[in-house]
Design an enzyme around this catalytic site. Structure first.
Site, PDB file in Angstrom:
ATOM      1  N   ASP A 130       0.844  -1.194   0.000  1.00  0.00           N
ATOM      2  CA  ASP A 130       0.000   0.000   0.000  1.00  0.00           C
ATOM      3  C   ASP A 130       0.883   1.249   0.000  1.00  0.00           C
ATOM      4  O   ASP A 130       2.033   1.207   0.441  1.00  0.00           O
ATOM      5  CB  ASP A 130      -0.863   0.047   1.266  1.00  0.00           C
ATOM      6  CG  ASP A 130      -2.039  -0.926   1.227  1.00  0.00           C
ATOM      7  OD1 ASP A 130      -2.351  -1.457   0.152  1.00  0.00           O
ATOM      8  OD2 ASP A 130      -2.642  -1.132   2.302  1.00  0.00           O
ATOM      9  N   GLN A 159      -0.722   7.134  -6.095  1.00  0.00           N
ATOM     10  CA  GLN A 159      -1.837   8.033  -5.737  1.00  0.00           C
ATOM     11  C   GLN A 159      -1.899   9.205  -6.722  1.00  0.00           C
ATOM     12  O   GLN A 159      -0.909   9.939  -6.867  1.00  0.00           O
ATOM     13  CB  GLN A 159      -1.608   8.584  -4.319  1.00  0.00           C
ATOM     14  CG  GLN A 159      -1.520   7.494  -3.251  1.00  0.00           C
ATOM     15  CD  GLN A 159      -0.641   7.908  -2.074  1.00  0.00           C
ATOM     16  OE1 GLN A 159       0.400   8.545  -2.264  1.00  0.00           O
ATOM     17  NE2 GLN A 159      -1.027   7.513  -0.884  1.00  0.00           N
ATOM     18  N   ARG A 180      -1.415  -0.497  -8.430  1.00  0.00           N
ATOM     19  CA  ARG A 180      -2.812  -0.147  -8.122  1.00  0.00           C
ATOM     20  C   ARG A 180      -2.897   1.384  -8.164  1.00  0.00           C
ATOM     21  O   ARG A 180      -2.124   2.061  -7.489  1.00  0.00           O
ATOM     22  CB  ARG A 180      -3.201  -0.624  -6.729  1.00  0.00           C
ATOM     23  CG  ARG A 180      -4.567  -0.075  -6.294  1.00  0.00           C
ATOM     24  CD  ARG A 180      -4.774  -0.131  -4.788  1.00  0.00           C
ATOM     25  NE  ARG A 180      -4.743  -1.467  -4.274  1.00  0.00           N
ATOM     26  CZ  ARG A 180      -4.319  -1.774  -3.037  1.00  0.00           C
ATOM     27  NH1 ARG A 180      -3.873  -0.832  -2.222  1.00  0.00           N
ATOM     28  NH2 ARG A 180      -4.323  -3.013  -2.631  1.00  0.00           N
ATOM     29  N   LYS A 183      -6.738   7.456  -5.724  1.00  0.00           N
ATOM     30  CA  LYS A 183      -6.631   8.929  -5.672  1.00  0.00           C
ATOM     31  C   LYS A 183      -5.700   9.385  -4.553  1.00  0.00           C
ATOM     32  O   LYS A 183      -4.990  10.370  -4.686  1.00  0.00           O
ATOM     33  CB  LYS A 183      -8.022   9.539  -5.469  1.00  0.00           C
ATOM     34  CG  LYS A 183      -8.928   9.397  -6.687  1.00  0.00           C
ATOM     35  CD  LYS A 183     -10.196  10.208  -6.526  1.00  0.00           C
ATOM     36  CE  LYS A 183     -11.163   9.919  -7.660  1.00  0.00           C
ATOM     37  NZ  LYS A 183     -12.426  10.671  -7.520  1.00  0.00           N
ATOM     38  N   GLY A 184      -5.706   8.644  -3.419  1.00  0.00           N
ATOM     39  CA  GLY A 184      -4.868   9.035  -2.275  1.00  0.00           C
ATOM     40  C   GLY A 184      -5.736   9.430  -1.097  1.00  0.00           C
ATOM     41  O   GLY A 184      -6.713  10.175  -1.268  1.00  0.00           O
ATOM     42  N   ALA A 185      -5.374   8.936   0.102  1.00  0.00           N
ATOM     43  CA  ALA A 185      -6.272   9.051   1.255  1.00  0.00           C
ATOM     44  C   ALA A 185      -5.711   9.875   2.410  1.00  0.00           C
ATOM     45  O   ALA A 185      -6.357   9.987   3.433  1.00  0.00           O
ATOM     46  CB  ALA A 185      -6.603   7.638   1.759  1.00  0.00           C
ATOM     47  N   THR A 222     -11.059   2.529  -7.405  1.00  0.00           N
ATOM     48  CA  THR A 222     -11.887   3.721  -7.201  1.00  0.00           C
ATOM     49  C   THR A 222     -13.343   3.304  -7.069  1.00  0.00           C
ATOM     50  O   THR A 222     -13.742   2.248  -7.575  1.00  0.00           O
ATOM     51  CB  THR A 222     -11.735   4.706  -8.379  1.00  0.00           C
ATOM     52  OG1 THR A 222     -12.534   5.859  -8.141  1.00  0.00           O
ATOM     53  CG2 THR A 222     -12.135   4.107  -9.719  1.00  0.00           C
ATOM     54  N   ARG A 284      -9.962   7.409   7.990  1.00  0.00           N
ATOM     55  CA  ARG A 284      -9.744   7.833   6.596  1.00  0.00           C
ATOM     56  C   ARG A 284     -11.007   7.598   5.765  1.00  0.00           C
ATOM     57  O   ARG A 284     -11.335   8.380   4.881  1.00  0.00           O
ATOM     58  CB  ARG A 284      -8.546   7.099   5.989  1.00  0.00           C
ATOM     59  CG  ARG A 284      -7.209   7.576   6.547  1.00  0.00           C
ATOM     60  CD  ARG A 284      -6.032   7.152   5.685  1.00  0.00           C
ATOM     61  NE  ARG A 284      -5.775   5.731   5.717  1.00  0.00           N
ATOM     62  CZ  ARG A 284      -5.039   5.114   6.644  1.00  0.00           C
ATOM     63  NH1 ARG A 284      -4.467   5.795   7.607  1.00  0.00           N
ATOM     64  NH2 ARG A 284      -4.838   3.812   6.590  1.00  0.00           N
TER      65      ARG A 284
HETATM   66  C1  LIG Z   1      -8.807  -1.128  -3.337  1.00  0.00           C
HETATM   67  C2  LIG Z   1      -8.363   0.203  -2.812  1.00  0.00           C
HETATM   68  C3  LIG Z   1      -7.115   0.318  -2.247  1.00  0.00           C
HETATM   69  C4  LIG Z   1      -6.658   1.549  -1.780  1.00  0.00           C
HETATM   70  N1  LIG Z   1      -5.372   1.677  -1.347  1.00  0.00           N
HETATM   71  C5  LIG Z   1      -4.904   2.897  -1.010  1.00  0.00           C
HETATM   72  C6  LIG Z   1      -3.533   3.104  -0.695  1.00  0.00           C
HETATM   73  O1  LIG Z   1      -2.700   2.186  -0.698  1.00  0.00           O
HETATM   74  N2  LIG Z   1      -3.131   4.362  -0.363  1.00  0.00           N
HETATM   75  C7  LIG Z   1      -4.011   5.418  -0.349  1.00  0.00           C
HETATM   76  O2  LIG Z   1      -3.586   6.541  -0.077  1.00  0.00           O
HETATM   77  N3  LIG Z   1      -5.316   5.237  -0.635  1.00  0.00           N
HETATM   78  C8  LIG Z   1      -5.781   4.020  -0.964  1.00  0.00           C
HETATM   79  N4  LIG Z   1      -7.100   3.872  -1.285  1.00  0.00           N
HETATM   80  C9  LIG Z   1      -8.072   4.964  -0.996  1.00  0.00           C
HETATM   81  C10 LIG Z   1      -8.162   5.949  -2.138  1.00  0.00           C
HETATM   82  O3  LIG Z   1      -6.970   6.666  -2.243  1.00  0.00           O
HETATM   83  C11 LIG Z   1      -9.321   6.927  -1.933  1.00  0.00           C
HETATM   84  O4  LIG Z   1      -9.145   7.640  -0.750  1.00  0.00           O
HETATM   85  C12 LIG Z   1     -10.689   6.277  -1.887  1.00  0.00           C
HETATM   86  O5  LIG Z   1     -10.780   5.191  -2.757  1.00  0.00           O
HETATM   87  C13 LIG Z   1     -11.778   7.288  -2.278  1.00  0.00           C
HETATM   88  O6  LIG Z   1     -11.563   7.729  -3.577  1.00  0.00           O
HETATM   89  P1  LIG Z   1     -12.489   7.339  -4.829  1.00  0.00           P
HETATM   90  O7  LIG Z   1     -11.612   6.995  -5.970  1.00  0.00           O
HETATM   91  O8  LIG Z   1     -13.442   6.275  -4.440  1.00  0.00           O
HETATM   92  O9  LIG Z   1     -13.205   8.683  -5.249  1.00  0.00           O
HETATM   93  P2  LIG Z   1     -14.016   9.783  -4.451  1.00  0.00           P
HETATM   94  O10 LIG Z   1     -14.147  10.918  -5.397  1.00  0.00           O
HETATM   95  O11 LIG Z   1     -13.436  10.036  -3.111  1.00  0.00           O
HETATM   96  O12 LIG Z   1     -15.425   9.098  -4.237  1.00  0.00           O
HETATM   97  C14 LIG Z   1     -16.278   8.786  -5.315  1.00  0.00           C
HETATM   98  C15 LIG Z   1     -17.553   8.183  -4.771  1.00  0.00           C
HETATM   99  O13 LIG Z   1     -17.248   6.935  -4.149  1.00  0.00           O
HETATM  100  C16 LIG Z   1     -18.014   6.758  -2.965  1.00  0.00           C
HETATM  101  N5  LIG Z   1     -17.076   6.721  -1.815  1.00  0.00           N
HETATM  102  C17 LIG Z   1     -15.769   7.002  -1.813  1.00  0.00           C
HETATM  103  N6  LIG Z   1     -15.251   6.827  -0.576  1.00  0.00           N
HETATM  104  C18 LIG Z   1     -16.278   6.448   0.199  1.00  0.00           C
HETATM  105  C19 LIG Z   1     -16.385   6.118   1.571  1.00  0.00           C
HETATM  106  N7  LIG Z   1     -15.333   6.136   2.386  1.00  0.00           N
HETATM  107  N8  LIG Z   1     -17.607   5.764   2.040  1.00  0.00           N
HETATM  108  C20 LIG Z   1     -18.685   5.714   1.229  1.00  0.00           C
HETATM  109  N9  LIG Z   1     -18.640   6.019  -0.080  1.00  0.00           N
HETATM  110  C21 LIG Z   1     -17.453   6.383  -0.588  1.00  0.00           C
HETATM  111  C22 LIG Z   1     -18.952   7.922  -2.890  1.00  0.00           C
HETATM  112  O14 LIG Z   1     -20.135   7.557  -3.553  1.00  0.00           O
HETATM  113  C23 LIG Z   1     -18.217   8.996  -3.661  1.00  0.00           C
HETATM  114  O15 LIG Z   1     -19.072   9.959  -4.198  1.00  0.00           O
HETATM  115  C24 LIG Z   1      -7.543   2.674  -1.817  1.00  0.00           C
HETATM  116  C25 LIG Z   1      -8.802   2.554  -2.390  1.00  0.00           C
HETATM  117  C26 LIG Z   1      -9.211   1.352  -2.901  1.00  0.00           C
HETATM  118  C27 LIG Z   1     -10.548   1.265  -3.555  1.00  0.00           C
END
Ligand SMILES: Cc1cc2nc3c(=O)[nH]c(=O)nc-3n(C[C@H](O)[C@H](O)[C@H](O)COP(=O)(O)OP(=O)(O)OC[C@H]3O[C@@H](n4cnc5c(N)ncnc54)[C@H](O)[C@@H]3O)c2cc1C
Length: 303
Positions: A130, A159, A180, A183-185, A222, A284
């Site tokens: 990750d 990210q 993978r 977007k970044g968390a 995503t 997060r």
């Molecule tokens: C499989 C996987 C692995 C990941 N690994 C990492 C990592 O190693 N490092 C890292 O920094 N980040 C990681 N992330 C988190 C990622 O960076 C984002 O913070 C997270 O996926 C939210 O972004 P999004 O692409 O879903 O888009 P966003 O624009 O944030 O969300 C789009 C839509 O998705 C839904 N959604 C998103 N998040 C949520 C939530 N928490 N609860 C409910 N609905 C939600 C909502 O409907 C929202 O409108 C990972 C995400 C996934 C899916």
């Protein structure tokens, strides 16, 4: 503002101790976390497999401060690979370098990762590193490159909110490393990360378009329907088959969309976190969508 506050609170040890010992909060955590034990994670992974999805198991934990803790985390990951094989699950593993002792030294951490990736390779499986906060990005990419030089059963995460990610993608693609894309968390300053969501999204699409035609198998992680549509359209236009990449989503988030993509013939991997150290991960997830906080508060104060 709420996002920033929640991400700041995610680093509070005191709040973590209070929340993780509170029975109601522990119940709430099940919204995003499969449980506290490997058995519960295995049950969740099996359910994913039965629904036509693969899984990635994450034993929650980060920023350990002693070598013993880091070695225990390594032991947990070795046990996960054994269990995946025993149970014949279609699942791999995701892990964080700070849980494996990155704060204690790069060489120490690399040796730990090499042991785990060796076990993964022995089973024909795969370990994903990750990506954590930007203070660790460069060291993570370098460590992955070094481990991968002797064992290809490892990949990492990029990210799209970081300015430097395009170069990292190019460097990792040059060695055939599986990526993978997310977007970044984390909470990042404007010196290193795009402050505006629109720019993060544009960069996501740009990086996705570098990954998909590369010939290496990548994960498009995503829940954002716009990112998913962009990926589906691009792959179709480029003649990139549905089996040449996978979508990835987090346990408990947009299960409707997960199932829809499977019905549409796409590969879907669910990231399944479990363990007692769920607090920062949970925070997060709240930060990503403040509406989640209302859900939690409503449940906390329900008579
Ligand atoms: C499989 C996987 C692995 C990941 N690994 C990492 C990592 O190693 N490092 C890292 O920094 N980040 C990681 N992330 C988190 C990622 O960076 C984002 O913070 C997270 O996926 C939210 O972004 P999004 O692409 O879903 O888009 P966003 O624009 O944030 O969300 C789009 C839509 O998705 C839904 N959604 C998103 N998040 C949520 C939530 N928490 N609860 C409910 N609905 C939600 C909502 O409907 C929202 O409108 C990972 C995400 C996934 C899916």
């Amino acid at each position: 503002m709420m996002r920033t506050l929640l991400l700041e609170l995610s680093e509070s040890n005191r709040l973590s101790r209070w929340v993780t010992t509170n029975g109601i909060a522990r119940r709430m955590s099940h919204r995003f976390v499969a449980g506290e034990t490997l058995d519960e994670a295995v049950t969740a992974a099996r359910a994913c497999n039965q629904a036509g999805m693969t899984a990635s198991l994450d034993h929650l934990g980060e920023n350990v401060t002693s070598a013993d803790e880091a070695r225990r985390a390594r032991g947990a990951y070795l046990a996960i690979f054994d269990r995946i094989a025993q149970e014949k699950l279609d699942a791999n593993v995701s892990m964080k370098l700070t849980q494996l002792g990155l704060d204690l030294g790069d060489d120490f951490c690399r040796e730990q990762v090499e042991t785990i990736v060796g076990r993964a390779a022995g089973y024909g499986n795969f370990a994903r590193i990750d990506m954590e906060g930007s203070v660790y990005t460069k060291r993570t990419v370098e460590l992955v490159k070094r481990v991968r030089a002797t064992n290809a059963a490892v990949g990492t995460v990029i990210q799209s909110y970081l300015y430097g990610s395009e170069q990292d993608v190019k460097d990792l693609l040059a060695i055939g490393c599986r990526i993978r894309l997310c977007k970044g968390a984390y909470k990042e300053p404007p010196e290193v990360a795009f402050p505006k969501k629109a720019d993060v999204d544009d960069n996501y699409v740009k990086l996705m378009q570098l990954l998909l035609p590369s010939g290496t198998y990548h994960g498009i992680a995503t829940h954002d329907p716009r990112m998913i549509d962009a990926t589906v359209d691009f792959a179709a236009k480029q003649g990139i088959g549905k089996d040449r990449f996978e979508f990835q989503m987090l346990y408990g988030i947009r299960t409707d969309l997960q199932r829809q993509l499977v019905r549409d013939g796409y590969r879907m991997r669910i990231y399944i976190p479990y363990g007692t150290e769920w607090f920062p991960y949970f925070m997060r997830r709240l930060a990503e969508r403040p509406a989640n906080l209302m859900f939690i508060l409503r449940n906390l104060f329900r008579p």
